[in-house]
Structures are given as structure tokens and as C-alpha cells.
Design a protein around this motif. Structure first.
Motif, short mmCIF file in Angstrom:
data_model
loop_
_atom_site.label_atom_id
_atom_site.label_comp_id
_atom_site.label_asym_id
_atom_site.label_seq_id
_atom_site.Cartn_x
_atom_site.Cartn_y
_atom_site.Cartn_z
N ALA A 231 0.86 -1.16 -0.09
CA ALA A 231 0.02 -0.34 0.07
C ALA A 231 0.99 1.77 -0.22
O ALA A 231 2.00 0.90 0.16
CB ALA A 231 -0.37 -0.23 1.12
N TYR A 232 0.32 2.14 -0.54
CA TYR A 232 0.75 3.94 -0.36
C TYR A 232 0.85 4.71 0.52
O TYR A 232 -1.17 4.44 0.13
CB TYR A 232 1.59 3.70 -1.78
N ASN B 95 11.92 1.15 -10.43
CA ASN B 95 13.03 1.88 -9.14
C ASN B 95 12.74 2.61 -7.81
O ASN B 95 12.97 2.98 -6.79
CB ASN B 95 14.23 1.64 -9.19
N HIS B 96 11.91 3.65 -8.59
CA HIS B 96 11.63 4.80 -7.99
C HIS B 96 10.25 5.04 -7.63
O HIS B 96 9.62 4.91 -8.66
CB HIS B 96 12.65 6.65 -8.28
N ASN B 97 10.42 6.25 -6.75
CA ASN B 97 8.74 6.58 -5.91
C ASN B 97 7.95 7.44 -7.64
O ASN B 97 9.43 7.80 -7.38
CB ASN B 97 8.34 6.48 -4.72
N VAL B 98 7.27 8.57 -6.86
CA VAL B 98 6.21 8.93 -8.25
C VAL B 98 7.93 10.45 -7.96
O VAL B 98 7.16 11.08 -8.97
CB VAL B 98 5.08 9.60 -7.70
N GLN B 132 -0.84 14.11 -4.90
CA GLN B 132 -1.08 12.88 -3.45
C GLN B 132 -0.92 12.08 -4.18
O GLN B 132 -0.47 11.27 -2.45
CB GLN B 132 -2.36 12.91 -4.15
N TYR B 133 0.32 11.37 -4.92
CA TYR B 133 0.21 10.63 -4.61
C TYR B 133 1.85 10.23 -5.12
O TYR B 133 2.62 9.27 -5.29
CB TYR B 133 -0.06 9.85 -5.92
N VAL B 134 2.28 11.34 -3.90
CA VAL B 134 3.97 10.89 -4.31
C VAL B 134 4.57 9.72 -3.90
O VAL B 134 6.34 9.49 -4.43
CB VAL B 134 5.06 11.99 -3.51
N ASN B 135 3.85 9.47 -3.09
CA ASN B 135 4.78 8.40 -2.09
C ASN B 135 5.10 6.83 -3.29
O ASN B 135 5.35 5.31 -2.57
CB ASN B 135 4.80 7.76 -1.22
N ALA B 136 3.98 6.07 -4.42
CA ALA B 136 3.40 5.90 -4.59
C ALA B 136 4.37 4.61 -5.87
O ALA B 136 5.41 6.19 -6.56
CB ALA B 136 2.23 5.49 -5.49
N LYS B 137 5.09 4.24 -6.29
CA LYS B 137 5.48 3.03 -6.60
C LYS B 137 4.77 2.75 -8.27
O LYS B 137 3.54 2.54 -7.85
CB LYS B 137 6.30 1.53 -6.33
N PRO B 138 5.22 3.31 -8.78
CA PRO B 138 4.68 3.09 -10.48
C PRO B 138 3.52 2.02 -10.44
O PRO B 138 2.94 1.99 -11.30
CB PRO B 138 5.96 2.91 -11.84
N GLN B 140 2.06 0.54 -8.64
CA GLN B 140 0.96 0.77 -7.71
C GLN B 140 -0.06 1.49 -8.80
O GLN B 140 -0.96 1.82 -8.44
CB GLN B 140 1.00 0.88 -6.43
N LEU B 141 -0.13 2.23 -10.13
CA LEU B 141 -0.92 3.04 -10.34
C LEU B 141 -1.29 2.92 -11.48
O LEU B 141 -0.86 1.32 -11.80
CB LEU B 141 0.39 4.99 -10.46
N SER B 142 -2.43 3.69 -11.82
CA SER B 142 -3.43 2.93 -13.65
C SER B 142 -2.54 3.27 -14.58
O SER B 142 -1.51 4.44 -14.41
CB SER B 142 -4.71 3.39 -13.18
N GLY B 143 -3.10 3.60 -15.87
CA GLY B 143 -2.50 4.13 -16.40
C GLY B 143 -2.21 5.01 -16.83
O GLY B 143 -1.21 5.57 -16.97
N GLY B 144 -3.18 5.70 -16.67
CA GLY B 144 -3.04 7.11 -16.29
C GLY B 144 -2.85 7.82 -15.74
O GLY B 144 -1.56 8.79 -16.57
N GLN B 145 -2.29 7.38 -14.70
CA GLN B 145 -1.90 7.88 -13.53
C GLN B 145 -0.70 7.97 -13.75
O GLN B 145 0.38 8.58 -13.41
CB GLN B 145 -2.26 7.42 -12.02
N LYS B 146 0.16 6.85 -14.82
CA LYS B 146 1.51 6.68 -14.52
C LYS B 146 1.80 7.42 -15.67
O LYS B 146 3.18 8.50 -15.62
CB LYS B 146 1.91 5.46 -15.30
#
Lengths: 240, 246
Positions: A231-232, B95-98, B132-138, B140-146
Motif C-alpha cells: 500500500a502507499y 525503482n523510484h516512487n512518483v 497526492q501520490y508522491v509516495n506511490a511506486k509505478p 501501484q498506479l493505473s495507466g492514466g496515472q502513470k
């Protein structure tokens, strides 16, 4: 073969067993680290893009050829033979290596030869898009390697490195041929003194099992750590 | 007259004996939004990739602000920092978050300080609505978010020109809108943009100029109305007929 005898052997010789196990672990851990570093180095050298015909690329090609020869020799011959050649071979030329150092060198070089292939595979398995994205923001080859590719390669080769560590814990036993006082050599001495070979070695089996089991569990934990949380955290927008 | 940012002269590109681009001449001016359209295999993506040298042109000149960057002496890495590239497959650094995705280039290539890079990254992440998603890894994101993060990553380098290589082609239909919305906003803000796209409606709305390519040559170019509504060339008419039918 009875439990009483095993326990009495253990009671009498536990410091020796412990010292042997410690040596085995030391050799396995250090040689795995050295091997992983050698492997990384070779893997990276092999993936440097060669540009046109320059002196640099000729030197690189020669260097890579030497590295390939090293990999083939160490992968293609038994470690027990390598140990004999390295230790007694150098001895013949008047270089007396510390047995423990010789052990780490032999197992390390051996591990490096295998790891080189894992790393090369690991680098080649990284999506081309990662390189393109890095190039597109102006990164050079080494920047791309350090900040983008290798961190992903580390994660990908971790299971293979773990396997190698476990193999090194076990295979360091062959170093008894150059009288390194690791666990197997120690057990042989103990058994040679009490003539209880089966009982003495049962203890050794258990010690090896404990070491390999703990090593594999620890690596699993490291893998999980590297993957991070599933989770993030969503950052809550601040009202201004 | 607006300043020419990119001026391409007699560009050729072949893969082996297969000629993908044949004598392409083409300019992008400052503040202009140009859409490249054409069927797959027409060479439009290759043209875009040649511009930032992901593909090495076989011949011709690419003039960036008066300098031919195909000159041997030219610093390619430096040049690439002036172009922001958005890929079809996003290509976020896994390997990096957003946040780190948008920071790493600024720090390592532009040598900006950590704080400066971070605040700049956050500025653009806010624009694309991903702050809002600075901590997310790629992963964990949807295509549009990526893709929106990928746009922020490119913008964070403060490039002169943004290049988009079919940015919505790998997206689920319901995610196309969010990415196009961001791009529309960038166009309105006056960014210089070169977009390879199959979204005809979008091309008509945002472009100052539409370029139609076929079989490695530019067949027709002009205002969206000229090219998309009243094309003069037979090949353009055919292409439009086929795409509208779908």
C-alpha cells in the motif's frame, strides 16, 4: 549410534564445532559479497555500448575477452581443483598465502564467475524503455546504470545471490583439501580423534542445516524489505 | 515571425534497406502545438524519436536554435534536456516512487539542489493532479496515472519542447480523457508541443498545425481545418475516411 554418544561428543567438542561453523560462515559470506561485486563489475563491463571504432572500444573488447576467459575457466572446472591450483600453485612460486585468504579468493572467484552471468541476464532483462526514458532526460550510460538499471538488477538477482550464499556455505567444505579449518575439516579432526564418524558428522549435518535455513530465511526478509509495502500513503491535501 | 525551435532539413532514416523517413523537412516554432498524424508505419514515431536522437538519423540536419545537433561535436545529453519526452509505454523508473521519478533527472543531470528539484517536481505533479501520490511506486498506479506522472517528469526538466509519442495509445478508453485534459491545459499555457497521436478530435482542437505523414514523407500540413476537414491530397482523404469509419 545413540543420542548419548552424540551429546557427549558435542559436550566435549562444542568450541571446535562452533569455530568451524564460524569459519564456514565467514568464508561463505565474504566470498559471496566478493563474488557479487565481481559479477556486477563484469556484467556492467559487458553491457557498455561500443561506439564506432575507437581505441577505447578496442581496449574494452580486449578487457572483456579476458573477463570471458576468467568466467569460462572458473565455471568450467571443479572448485576443489581450483583450490589446489591456487594454493599449491602459488606455493610453488614461493608465495605462501594464508589458507583462509586462499579459501575466500577461490570461492569468491568461483562465485564471481556465476554471478557475472546472473548480472548480465539481470541487466538484459530490464525493459528497453527504462534506458530510453533515462536517455531522454539526458542521463549518460553510467548515470542510467547507477540510478535506474542497477537498483532494479539488484532486486532481480537477489534470489540468485541467496542461492549462491547457500551453495557457498555447503561447498566451502571442499576447501578442507587445502586444510582450511572450516566445519568439515574440523569435524574430520574430531572424528579422527574419537573414531565416532557417524555421530560426529550427524552434528555437522545439523549445523549446516541450521546455517543454510537461517540464511535463506534472512534473504527472504531482505527481498520483502526491498519490495516495500504493497500500500502507499496518499498525501492529504493541505488547506491553504 | 515566431522563433524556430526545431528545424529539420532533408532528414533520412533507414533500418537496413528499409527507408522509414525520406527527405523530411519540417519546423516547430516556439509556442506552437503540432500534431503528427498518419497510419502506423508511416514514420511519425520514428520522426519524433529521431528528433531527440533515440534513433540516429541516417542523413540530414536537425537544427536546434540555430545549431546542427547532428554535428559530431554537439553535446547530445545537454540537448536532450531541452526536450521532454513522453512515451506510449510511460517508462517510469520502476525503482523510484512518483516524486523520485520527477526529481532524479533534475538532480543528476541538471545538478539542481534537492530542495529545488523537489519543489519543482511538486509544482508539476500538482498540474497533472498527481501530487497526492508522491509516495506511490509505478506498479501501484493505473495507466492514466502513470502517464500523468511521466508528463510531470518531463516537464520538471523545464524543457523547451515537449514530445509526445502516442501518449494515449496504451491506455484504457476511460483513462484517455484524463491524459488529454492535462495535455490540453499545457497547450493552453503556451508550451511548445509536438504530438504523435491517433486522437483526431483532440488534434483538431488543440493543434496550431497538423502534419499528415504517409510512407516516410510529409504528405500534407497546415491548420487543423485545412488538413482534417478540407484535405487536398488523395492520401490524406483516404486516411481520414478510414479513421472516421472506425
Amino acid at each position: 549410534m545413540s543420542l548419548d554418544i552424540i551429546l557427549s561428543i558435542l559436550k566435549e567438542n562444542w568450541p571446535s564445532y562452533l569455530r568451524g561453523a564460524y569459519m564456514t560462515l565467514l568464508i561463505a559470506v565474504f566470498s559471496t559479497i566478493i563474488g557479487a561485486l565481481i559479477g556486477l563489475f563484469i556484467g556492467v563491463m559487458h553491457t557498455i555500448p561500443l561506439r564506432k571504432k575507437s581505441i577505447k572500444s578496442v581496449i574494452l573488447k580486449i578487457f572483456n575477452f579476458i573477463l570471458t576467459v576468467y568466467v569460462e575457466i572458473f565455471r568450467g572446472t571443479p572448485m576443489i581443483v581450483q583450490a589446489m591450483v591456487v594454493y599449491y600453485g602459488l606455493y610453488a612460486y614461493g608465495i605462501e598465502m594464508d589458507r583462509f585468504v586462499a579459501a575466500i579468493v577461490v570461492v569468491g572467484l568461483n562465485t564471481g564467475a556465476y554471478m557475472a552471468e546472473y548480472v548480465r541476464g539481470g541487466i538484459e532483462s530490464i525493459d528497453k524503455g527504462q534506458y530510453e526514458a533515462a536517455s531522454a532526460i539526458g542521463m549518460g550510460h553510467f548515470q542510467t546504470m547507477i540510478h535506474v538499471v542497477l537498483p532494479q538488477v539488484f532486486r532481480n538477482i537477489l534470489p540468485a545471490t541467496g542461492n549462491q550464499l547457500i551453495m557457498n556455505i555447503k561447498d566451502s567444505a571442499v576447501l578442507s583439501v587445502i586444510s582450511v579449518t572450516e566445519l568439515f575439516f574440523t569435524t574430520k579432526s574430531i572424528a579422527g580423534a574419537n573414531f565416532r564418524f557417524a555421530e560426529s558428522f550427524i552434528i555437522t549435518v545439523v549445523i549446516y542445516l541450521i546455517m543454510t535455513f537461517v540464511a535463506s530465511r534472512l534473504l527472504r526478509i531482505v527481498e520483502k524489505r526491498m519490495d516495500g509495502q504493497d500500500a502507499y500513503q496518499v498525501q492529504v491535501k493541505r488547506e491553504e | 515571425m515566431m522563433e524556430k525551435v526545431i528545424d529539420i532539413k532533408h532528414l533520412n532514416k533507414s533500418f537496413g534497406s528499409h527507408e522509414v523517413l525520406k527527405d523530411v523537412n519540417f519546423t516547430v516554432k516556439k509556442g506552437e502545438v503540432v500534431c503528427l498524424i498518419g497510419s502506423s508505419g508511416s514514420g511519425k514515431s520514428t520522426l519524433l524519436r529521431c528528433i531527440n536522437l533515440l534513433e540516429t538519423p541516417s542523413g540530414g540536419e536537425i537544427i536546434y536554435k540555430g545549431e546542427n545537433i547532428l554535428d559530431d561535436k554537439h553535446d547530445i545529453k545537454q540537448y536532450r534536456t531541452h526536450l521532454g519526452m513522453v512515451f506510449q509505454q510511460f517508462n517510469l523508473f520502476n525503482n523510484h516512487n512518483v516524486l523520485k521519478n520527477c526529481v532524479v533527472g533534475q538532480q543528476k543531470v541538471l545538478k539542481r539542489s534537492k530542495e529545488e528539484a523537489k519543489s519543482n517536481a511538486l509544482k508539476y505533479l500538482q498540474i497533472v493532479g498527481m501530487d497526492q501520490y508522491v509516495n506511490a511506486k509505478p506498479r501501484q498506479l493505473s495507466g492514466g496515472q502513470k502517464q500523468r506522472v511521466a508528463i510531470a517528469r518531463a516537464l520538471a526538466m523545464d524543457p523547451e519542447v515537449m514530445l509526445f509519442d502516442e501518449p494515449t495509445s496504451a491506455l484504457d478508453p476511460e483513462m484517455v480523457g484524463e491524459v488529454l485534459k492535462v495535455m490540453r491545459q499545457l497547450a493552453d499555457e503556451g508550451h511548445t508541443m509536438l504530438i504523435v497521436t491517433h486522437e483526431m478530435e483532440f488534434a483538431r482542437e488543440v493543434s496550431d498545425r497538423v502534419v499528415f505523414m504517409d510512407k516516410g514523407v510529409i504528405v500534407e500540413e497546415g491548420s487543423p481545418d485545412q488538413v482534417l476537414v478540407n484535405p487536398t491530397q488523395e492520401r490524406t482523404k483516404e486516411f481520414l475516411k478510414r479513421t472516421i469509419k472506425q
